[in-house]
Design a protein around this motif. Sequence first.
Motif, PDB file in Angstrom:
ATOM      1  N   LYS A  88       5.287   6.000 -11.370  1.00  0.00           N
ATOM      2  CA  LYS A  88       4.428   5.662 -10.224  1.00  0.00           C
ATOM      3  C   LYS A  88       2.949   5.618 -10.595  1.00  0.00           C
ATOM      4  N   GLU A  89       2.627   5.642 -11.881  1.00  0.00           N
ATOM      5  CA  GLU A  89       1.236   5.499 -12.306  1.00  0.00           C
ATOM      6  C   GLU A  89       0.808   4.053 -12.074  1.00  0.00           C
ATOM      7  N   LEU A 114      -5.720   4.691 -12.187  1.00  0.00           N
ATOM      8  CA  LEU A 114      -6.034   5.126 -10.842  1.00  0.00           C
ATOM      9  C   LEU A 114      -5.692   6.599 -10.681  1.00  0.00           C
ATOM     10  N   PRO A 115      -6.619   7.368 -10.151  1.00  0.00           N
ATOM     11  CA  PRO A 115      -6.313   8.781  -9.894  1.00  0.00           C
ATOM     12  C   PRO A 115      -5.335   8.901  -8.731  1.00  0.00           C
ATOM     13  N   LYS A 116      -4.669  10.037  -8.636  1.00  0.00           N
ATOM     14  CA  LYS A 116      -3.718  10.268  -7.527  1.00  0.00           C
ATOM     15  C   LYS A 116      -4.436  10.236  -6.181  1.00  0.00           C
ATOM     16  N   GLY A 123     -10.625   1.890  -1.478  1.00  0.00           N
ATOM     17  CA  GLY A 123      -9.669   1.708  -2.564  1.00  0.00           C
ATOM     18  C   GLY A 123     -10.198   0.818  -3.672  1.00  0.00           C
ATOM     19  N   VAL A 124      -9.320   0.442  -4.564  1.00  0.00           N
ATOM     20  CA  VAL A 124      -9.712  -0.402  -5.698  1.00  0.00           C
ATOM     21  C   VAL A 124      -9.179  -1.821  -5.575  1.00  0.00           C
ATOM     22  N   PHE A 125      -8.371  -2.080  -4.569  1.00  0.00           N
ATOM     23  CA  PHE A 125      -7.773  -3.409  -4.425  1.00  0.00           C
ATOM     24  C   PHE A 125      -8.330  -4.114  -3.214  1.00  0.00           C
TER      25      PHE A 125
END
Length: 125
Positions: A88-89, A114-116, A123-125
């Motif tokens: 799930k990383e 991405l950190p947990k 977010g990043v997206f």
Amino acid sequence: MEFTPKRDIAKQFVNLVFEGAIEKAFANYTAPEFIHHTVECKKGKTALIAYLKECSLEKEKIKHQFLRLIEQNDLVMAHIRICNTVSKEEYVAVFIFRFKEHLINEYWEVKQNLPKTLLNEDGVF
């Protein structure tokens, strides 16, 4: 001869690499004088192919999603979400391709794990 946008060539190249068809990707879409700037691997096309083959040994666990493909003159930028379906990383990657005569001549990559927990709600997206 049919015209293929460079962004479509870059997308086909990336898809083949993620499918494990690395030699086919390089044979079909890279120029003979291809160079890369991947910091985890030595100089040269042969070294990058070997590195990508090693990375693809667990290709069935890795899924990718194109978020953006931007083409400007001889450059294409691919913004991609990558996920290991077992651990799930996730990470985000930006691949930049420079083209010469509709072949990939130069390649850069930038990756961010991405950190947990994300502090930024956007977010990043």
